[in-house]
Design a protein around this motif. Structure first.
Motif, mmCIF file in Angstrom:
data_model
loop_
_atom_site.group_PDB
_atom_site.id
_atom_site.type_symbol
_atom_site.label_atom_id
_atom_site.label_comp_id
_atom_site.label_asym_id
_atom_site.label_seq_id
_atom_site.Cartn_x
_atom_site.Cartn_y
_atom_site.Cartn_z
ATOM 1 N N ALA A 180 -23.797 103.740 21.905
ATOM 2 C CA ALA A 180 -23.630 104.063 22.959
ATOM 3 C C ALA A 180 -22.866 103.071 23.938
ATOM 4 O O ALA A 180 -21.943 103.355 24.487
ATOM 5 N N LYS A 181 -23.294 101.855 23.807
ATOM 6 C CA LYS A 181 -22.751 100.980 24.846
ATOM 7 C C LYS A 181 -21.341 100.771 24.183
ATOM 8 O O LYS A 181 -20.408 100.436 24.949
ATOM 9 N N ALA A 182 -21.411 100.267 22.958
ATOM 10 C CA ALA A 182 -19.731 99.877 22.452
ATOM 11 C C ALA A 182 -18.686 101.143 23.003
ATOM 12 O O ALA A 182 -17.723 100.887 23.182
ATOM 13 N N ASN A 183 -19.122 102.417 22.552
ATOM 14 C CA ASN A 183 -18.375 103.561 22.574
ATOM 15 C C ASN A 183 -17.975 103.881 24.007
ATOM 16 O O ASN A 183 -16.839 103.757 24.478
ATOM 17 N N LYS A 184 -19.028 103.386 24.972
ATOM 18 C CA LYS A 184 -18.451 103.785 26.424
ATOM 19 C C LYS A 184 -17.859 102.610 26.694
ATOM 20 O O LYS A 184 -16.544 102.960 27.466
ATOM 21 N N TYR A 185 -17.632 101.293 26.332
ATOM 22 C CA TYR A 185 -16.807 100.286 26.672
ATOM 23 C C TYR A 185 -15.389 100.705 26.192
ATOM 24 O O TYR A 185 -14.565 100.805 26.848
ATOM 25 N N PHE A 186 -15.267 100.849 24.911
ATOM 26 C CA PHE A 186 -13.919 101.231 24.239
ATOM 27 C C PHE A 186 -13.246 102.450 24.816
ATOM 28 O O PHE A 186 -12.200 102.607 24.946
ATOM 29 N N GLN A 187 -14.107 103.487 24.910
ATOM 30 C CA GLN A 187 -13.309 104.851 25.535
ATOM 31 C C GLN A 187 -12.996 104.496 26.859
ATOM 32 O O GLN A 187 -12.109 105.250 27.281
ATOM 33 N N SER A 188 -13.586 103.758 27.847
ATOM 34 C CA SER A 188 -13.086 103.635 29.228
ATOM 35 C C SER A 188 -11.951 102.914 29.235
ATOM 36 O O SER A 188 -11.102 102.795 29.958
ATOM 37 N N LYS A 189 -12.206 101.490 28.334
ATOM 38 C CA LYS A 189 -11.304 100.611 28.587
ATOM 39 C C LYS A 189 -10.096 100.678 27.474
ATOM 40 O O LYS A 189 -8.850 100.327 27.882
ATOM 41 N N LYS A 190 -10.063 101.347 26.556
ATOM 42 C CA LYS A 190 -9.072 101.457 25.628
ATOM 43 C C LYS A 190 -8.573 100.273 25.241
ATOM 44 O O LYS A 190 -7.452 100.243 24.921
ATOM 45 N N GLU A 191 -9.323 99.035 24.947
ATOM 46 C CA GLU A 191 -8.720 97.789 24.572
ATOM 47 C C GLU A 191 -9.584 96.968 23.633
ATOM 48 O O GLU A 191 -11.013 97.070 24.049
ATOM 49 N N VAL A 192 -9.076 96.291 22.935
ATOM 50 C CA VAL A 192 -10.074 95.310 22.176
ATOM 51 C C VAL A 192 -9.575 93.885 22.387
ATOM 52 O O VAL A 192 -8.268 93.646 22.101
ATOM 53 N N ASN A 193 -10.217 92.985 22.691
ATOM 54 C CA ASN A 193 -9.889 91.649 22.874
ATOM 55 C C ASN A 193 -10.382 90.530 21.717
ATOM 56 O O ASN A 193 -11.778 90.726 21.385
ATOM 57 N N PHE A 194 -9.669 89.813 21.267
ATOM 58 C CA PHE A 194 -10.339 88.927 20.157
ATOM 59 C C PHE A 194 -9.469 87.445 20.350
ATOM 60 O O PHE A 194 -7.961 87.339 20.736
ATOM 61 N N SER A 195 -9.975 86.614 19.752
ATOM 62 C CA SER A 195 -9.247 85.076 19.630
ATOM 63 C C SER A 195 -8.676 84.921 18.645
ATOM 64 O O SER A 195 -9.292 85.239 17.420
ATOM 65 N N VAL A 196 -7.509 84.324 18.504
ATOM 66 C CA VAL A 196 -6.696 83.958 17.462
ATOM 67 C C VAL A 196 -6.849 82.532 17.023
ATOM 68 O O VAL A 196 -6.069 82.077 16.156
ATOM 69 N N LYS A 197 -7.563 81.640 17.860
ATOM 70 C CA LYS A 197 -7.673 80.239 17.570
ATOM 71 C C LYS A 197 -7.867 79.957 16.259
ATOM 72 O O LYS A 197 -7.394 78.868 15.734
ATOM 73 N N LYS A 198 -8.921 80.609 15.528
ATOM 74 C CA LYS A 198 -8.985 80.426 14.185
ATOM 75 C C LYS A 198 -8.188 80.649 13.167
ATOM 76 O O LYS A 198 -8.381 80.301 11.923
ATOM 77 N N LEU A 199 -7.267 81.375 13.385
ATOM 78 C CA LEU A 199 -6.595 82.037 12.576
ATOM 79 C C LEU A 199 -5.212 81.183 12.187
ATOM 80 O O LEU A 199 -4.589 80.367 13.066
ATOM 81 N N LYS A 200 -4.929 81.220 11.015
ATOM 82 C CA LYS A 200 -3.663 80.427 10.559
ATOM 83 C C LYS A 200 -2.492 81.221 10.894
ATOM 84 O O LYS A 200 -2.509 82.397 11.031
ATOM 85 N N LYS A 201 -1.309 80.776 11.009
ATOM 86 C CA LYS A 201 -0.234 81.483 11.452
ATOM 87 C C LYS A 201 0.261 82.370 10.292
ATOM 88 O O LYS A 201 0.119 82.026 9.079
ATOM 89 N N GLY A 202 0.777 83.408 10.491
ATOM 90 C CA GLY A 202 1.025 84.517 9.585
ATOM 91 C C GLY A 202 1.119 85.858 10.243
ATOM 92 O O GLY A 202 0.918 86.042 11.068
ATOM 93 N N ILE A 203 0.944 86.629 9.056
ATOM 94 C CA ILE A 203 1.040 88.271 9.487
ATOM 95 C C ILE A 203 -0.181 88.749 9.292
ATOM 96 O O ILE A 203 -0.866 88.865 8.102
ATOM 97 N N TYR A 204 -0.662 89.609 10.443
ATOM 98 C CA TYR A 204 -2.055 90.197 10.270
ATOM 99 C C TYR A 204 -1.926 91.600 10.706
ATOM 100 O O TYR A 204 -0.975 92.120 11.325
#
Length: 66
Positions: A23-47
Motif C-alpha cells: 500500500a505505501k509503495a503503490n501510493k507513492y509511485f502512483q502519485s509521483k510516477k517516478e523512481v529515483n536511484f543512485s548510479v554512483k556504484k554502477l560502471k559506465k555502460g548501457i543499462y
C-alpha cells in the motif's frame, strides 16, 4: 497499477529491483510516477530500466558515462 520496476545490465542481469508493491509503495509511485536511484556504484555502460504496469512492459535504455 505499477507492478515492477527493475534495473538490468546490458546482459539482462537484474542489478536492482525496486519495491513497488504494498500500500505505501503503490501510493507513492502512483502519485509521483517516478523512481529515483543512485548510479554512483554502477560502471559506465548501457543499462535498462524495466517498468511493468498491468500487462504492459516498457524497457528504457540508460547510458552511464562517468
Amino acid at each position: 497499477m505499477l507492478n515492477e520496476v527493475s534495473l538490468a545490465d546490458s546482459d539482462g542481469q537484474i542489478i536492482e529491483q525496486f519495491d513497488v508493491k504494498g500500500a505505501k509503495a503503490n501510493k507513492y509511485f502512483q502519485s509521483k510516477k517516478e523512481v529515483n536511484f543512485s548510479v554512483k556504484k554502477l560502471k559506465k555502460g548501457i543499462y535498462y530500466v524495466r517498468i511493468k504496469m498491468g500487462q504492459k512492459l516498457d524497457n528504457q535504455r540508460v547510458v552511464i558515462s562517468k
